[in-house]
Design a protein around this motif. Structure first.
Motif, PDB file in Angstrom:
ATOM      1  N   THR A 137     -28.039 -17.114  39.485  1.00  0.00           N
ATOM      2  CA  THR A 137     -28.495 -17.349  40.848  1.00  0.00           C
ATOM      3  C   THR A 137     -29.181 -18.709  40.870  1.00  0.00           C
ATOM      4  N   LEU A 138     -29.072 -19.400  41.992  1.00  0.00           N
ATOM      5  CA  LEU A 138     -29.598 -20.762  42.075  1.00  0.00           C
ATOM      6  C   LEU A 138     -29.970 -21.092  43.507  1.00  0.00           C
ATOM      7  N   SER A 139     -30.825 -22.080  43.647  1.00  0.00           N
ATOM      8  CA  SER A 139     -31.124 -22.649  44.962  1.00  0.00           C
ATOM      9  C   SER A 139     -30.222 -23.863  45.145  1.00  0.00           C
ATOM     10  N   SER A 140     -29.401 -23.849  46.182  1.00  0.00           N
ATOM     11  CA  SER A 140     -28.459 -24.946  46.395  1.00  0.00           C
ATOM     12  C   SER A 140     -29.199 -26.265  46.536  1.00  0.00           C
ATOM     13  N   PRO A 141     -28.795 -27.287  45.780  1.00  0.00           N
ATOM     14  CA  PRO A 141     -29.412 -28.605  45.957  1.00  0.00           C
ATOM     15  C   PRO A 141     -29.044 -29.248  47.288  1.00  0.00           C
ATOM     16  N   ALA A 142     -28.113 -28.631  48.014  1.00  0.00           N
ATOM     17  CA  ALA A 142     -27.691 -29.178  49.306  1.00  0.00           C
ATOM     18  C   ALA A 142     -28.263 -28.373  50.471  1.00  0.00           C
ATOM     19  N   LEU A 183     -36.476 -14.963  33.502  1.00  0.00           N
ATOM     20  CA  LEU A 183     -37.025 -15.591  32.298  1.00  0.00           C
ATOM     21  C   LEU A 183     -35.928 -15.979  31.315  1.00  0.00           C
ATOM     22  N   ALA A 184     -34.666 -15.935  31.759  1.00  0.00           N
ATOM     23  CA  ALA A 184     -33.569 -16.277  30.851  1.00  0.00           C
ATOM     24  C   ALA A 184     -33.637 -17.731  30.407  1.00  0.00           C
ATOM     25  N   TYR A 185     -34.101 -18.623  31.289  1.00  0.00           N
ATOM     26  CA  TYR A 185     -34.093 -20.046  30.989  1.00  0.00           C
ATOM     27  C   TYR A 185     -35.487 -20.674  31.004  1.00  0.00           C
ATOM     28  N   ASP A 186     -36.294 -20.337  31.997  1.00  0.00           N
ATOM     29  CA  ASP A 186     -37.590 -21.005  32.148  1.00  0.00           C
ATOM     30  C   ASP A 186     -38.638 -20.039  32.697  1.00  0.00           C
ATOM     31  N   LEU A 187     -39.879 -20.290  32.304  1.00  0.00           N
ATOM     32  CA  LEU A 187     -41.028 -19.682  32.959  1.00  0.00           C
ATOM     33  C   LEU A 187     -41.499 -20.663  34.025  1.00  0.00           C
ATOM     34  N   LYS A 188     -41.546 -20.197  35.293  1.00  0.00           N
ATOM     35  CA  LYS A 188     -41.896 -21.081  36.396  1.00  0.00           C
ATOM     36  C   LYS A 188     -43.148 -20.588  37.106  1.00  0.00           C
ATOM     37  N   VAL A 189     -43.789 -21.499  37.803  1.00  0.00           N
ATOM     38  CA  VAL A 189     -44.845 -21.110  38.722  1.00  0.00           C
ATOM     39  C   VAL A 189     -44.198 -20.270  39.817  1.00  0.00           C
ATOM     40  N   PRO A 190     -44.708 -19.051  40.081  1.00  0.00           N
ATOM     41  CA  PRO A 190     -44.077 -18.195  41.092  1.00  0.00           C
ATOM     42  C   PRO A 190     -43.894 -18.911  42.426  1.00  0.00           C
ATOM     43  N   LEU A 191     -42.709 -18.666  43.029  1.00  0.00           N
ATOM     44  CA  LEU A 191     -42.345 -19.192  44.349  1.00  0.00           C
ATOM     45  C   LEU A 191     -42.124 -20.697  44.355  1.00  0.00           C
ATOM     46  N   THR A 192     -41.951 -21.301  43.172  1.00  0.00           N
ATOM     47  CA  THR A 192     -41.696 -22.733  43.092  1.00  0.00           C
ATOM     48  C   THR A 192     -40.595 -23.005  42.076  1.00  0.00           C
ATOM     49  N   ASP A 193     -40.160 -24.265  42.011  1.00  0.00           N
ATOM     50  CA  ASP A 193     -39.218 -24.708  40.975  1.00  0.00           C
ATOM     51  C   ASP A 193     -39.943 -25.405  39.825  1.00  0.00           C
ATOM     52  N   VAL A 194     -41.263 -25.288  39.764  1.00  0.00           N
ATOM     53  CA  VAL A 194     -42.047 -25.964  38.736  1.00  0.00           C
ATOM     54  C   VAL A 194     -41.939 -25.186  37.424  1.00  0.00           C
ATOM     55  N   PRO A 204     -29.364 -29.161  39.256  1.00  0.00           N
ATOM     56  CA  PRO A 204     -30.438 -29.415  38.290  1.00  0.00           C
ATOM     57  C   PRO A 204     -30.964 -28.110  37.694  1.00  0.00           C
ATOM     58  N   ARG A 205     -31.375 -28.176  36.444  1.00  0.00           N
ATOM     59  CA  ARG A 205     -31.839 -26.977  35.751  1.00  0.00           C
ATOM     60  C   ARG A 205     -32.947 -26.260  36.517  1.00  0.00           C
ATOM     61  N   GLU A 206     -33.871 -27.010  37.107  1.00  0.00           N
ATOM     62  CA  GLU A 206     -34.996 -26.358  37.792  1.00  0.00           C
ATOM     63  C   GLU A 206     -34.552 -25.573  39.015  1.00  0.00           C
ATOM     64  N   LYS A 207     -33.317 -25.813  39.493  1.00  0.00           N
ATOM     65  CA  LYS A 207     -32.799 -25.058  40.628  1.00  0.00           C
ATOM     66  C   LYS A 207     -32.161 -23.736  40.198  1.00  0.00           C
ATOM     67  N   LEU A 208     -31.978 -23.539  38.887  1.00  0.00           N
ATOM     68  CA  LEU A 208     -31.468 -22.259  38.404  1.00  0.00           C
ATOM     69  C   LEU A 208     -32.590 -21.229  38.493  1.00  0.00           C
ATOM     70  N   ILE A 209     -32.337 -20.128  39.179  1.00  0.00           N
ATOM     71  CA  ILE A 209     -33.343 -19.088  39.344  1.00  0.00           C
ATOM     72  C   ILE A 209     -33.333 -18.140  38.159  1.00  0.00           C
ATOM     73  N   GLY A 210     -32.164 -17.717  37.724  1.00  0.00           N
ATOM     74  CA  GLY A 210     -32.083 -16.797  36.599  1.00  0.00           C
ATOM     75  C   GLY A 210     -30.648 -16.408  36.318  1.00  0.00           C
ATOM     76  N   ARG A 211     -30.465 -15.594  35.278  1.00  0.00           N
ATOM     77  CA  ARG A 211     -29.127 -15.148  34.882  1.00  0.00           C
ATOM     78  C   ARG A 211     -28.900 -13.733  35.378  1.00  0.00           C
ATOM     79  N   ALA A 212     -27.794 -13.529  36.099  1.00  0.00           N
ATOM     80  CA  ALA A 212     -27.406 -12.198  36.566  1.00  0.00           C
ATOM     81  C   ALA A 212     -26.643 -11.502  35.444  1.00  0.00           C
ATOM     82  N   HIS A 213     -27.089 -10.307  35.048  1.00  0.00           N
ATOM     83  CA  HIS A 213     -26.490  -9.688  33.873  1.00  0.00           C
ATOM     84  C   HIS A 213     -25.899  -8.299  34.112  1.00  0.00           C
ATOM     85  N   HIS A 214     -26.333  -7.580  35.143  1.00  0.00           N
ATOM     86  CA  HIS A 214     -25.767  -6.265  35.440  1.00  0.00           C
ATOM     87  C   HIS A 214     -25.681  -6.055  36.954  1.00  0.00           C
ATOM     88  N   VAL A 215     -24.697  -5.257  37.363  1.00  0.00           N
ATOM     89  CA  VAL A 215     -24.685  -4.713  38.722  1.00  0.00           C
ATOM     90  C   VAL A 215     -25.550  -3.461  38.699  1.00  0.00           C
TER      91      VAL A 215
END
Length: 228
Positions: A79-84, A53-64, A191-202
C-alpha cells in the motif's frame, strides 16, 4: 457541563481507543480493496492485512521515517500514498532502485531482459455489471516469484513505456490488472517514504457486485489466504 468526571471514569476506554489508533497508524492496518486494479490477485471486496513495520518505523500519521526496518523486495504487494495526489493505492513492486524498467506491448523488461509469461489463457471478466470483456491471464515470473497478471486486449491502455532508470530510494510499481491500473506508468516512481506497508494476507472477502448490481455475498474461500 463539567467534563472532568466522565473523562476520568472512561479514561481506560479512551486510552484503549488511543492505543488502537496508534496501532493502526504505526504497526498494522487493514484496507478494503475498492477497485479492480490488482485483479486477479485481489478482488473488489477483499480486505487485506498490511504490515506497516515491514519497511520503516514512522511517526504516526506522517511519512517521517524514524528507523528503517527492512528492504522492499521485487514482487512485494504494497500500500502506498500516490506521489501524484496522495490517494492510497495498492500495487506490486516491479522495479527496485537502480533498475532499468521498460514495457513493450505489455511485456515488462527489467535491466534489458523481458520477464517470462507462462500458462497464458483467456477468461471472461467484467469491467462493471453488464460490461463483459475477454481477459488474458498469465503467470508472470518476477525474479524468483511468480504471480498471475491480467491483460484486457479489447481495452485501450498504455502498454509501452520507454526504458527508465528507477531513482535511488524509489520504486516502480504496477497493478496486476495491467490494462486497468493507475500505477508508475502514470504517477511515476514511488519514493520509499510513500510506501505505507506490505500487504500479506486477505483477511475477509465479499462479492460486492453481482451481474444485476449491488449485492453482498461472502467469498469464504478467500478468507485468511496469503497474497502471492
Amino acid at each position: 457541563m463539567n467534563l472532568r468526571h466522565p473523562l476520568r471514569e472512561n479514561r481506560g476506554f479512551l486510552l484503549f481507543l488511543l492505543s488502537f489508533a496508534l496501532f493502526r497508524t504505526a504497526v498494522a492496518d487493514w484496507n478494503p480493496i475498492p477497485s479492480g486494479s490488482m485483479r486477479p490477485t485481489l478482488l473488489e471486496g477483499d480486505v487485506v492485512l498490511v504490515n506497516r513495520l515491514a519497511y520503516d518505523l514512522k511517526v504516526p500519521l506522517t511519512d517521517v521515517v524514524l528507523l528503517p526496518l527492512g528492504e522492499p523486495q521485487r514482487g512485494d504487494v504494497v500500500t502506498l500514498s500516490s506521489p501524484a495526489g496522495g490517494t492510497r493505492l495498492i500495487k506490486r513492486i516491479v522495479g527496485l532502485p537502480g533498475d532499468r524498467v521498460a514495457m513493450h506491448n505489455g511485456t515488462v523488461w527489467i535491466n534489458g531482459a523481458p520477464l517470462q509469461y507462462a500458462d497464458v489463457h483467456t477468461v471472461g471478466e467484467r469491467l462493471a455489471p453488464g460490461w463483459p470483456v475477454d481477459a488474458v491471464r498469465a503467470t508472470e515470473q518476477l525474479g524468483p516469484r511468480a504471480h498471475t497478471v491480467q491483460f484486457l486486449p479489447g481495452v485501450s491502455a498504455r502498454r509501452d513505456v520507454p526504458e527508465r532508470v528507477v531513482p535511488a530510494g524509489e520504486y516502480f510499481v504496477l497493478g496486476d490488472n495491467r490494462d486497468n491500473s493507475e500505477d508508475s506508468r502514470f504517477i511515476g516512481t514511488v519514493p520509499r517514504e510513500k510506501l505505507i506497508g506490505r500487504a500479506h494476507h486477505v483477511l475477509v472477502a465479499a462479492d460486492w457486485l453481482g451481474e444485476d448490481g449491488w449485492r453482498m455475498a461472502p467469498r469464504l474461500d478467500r478468507w485468511l489466504t496469503a497474497i502471492r
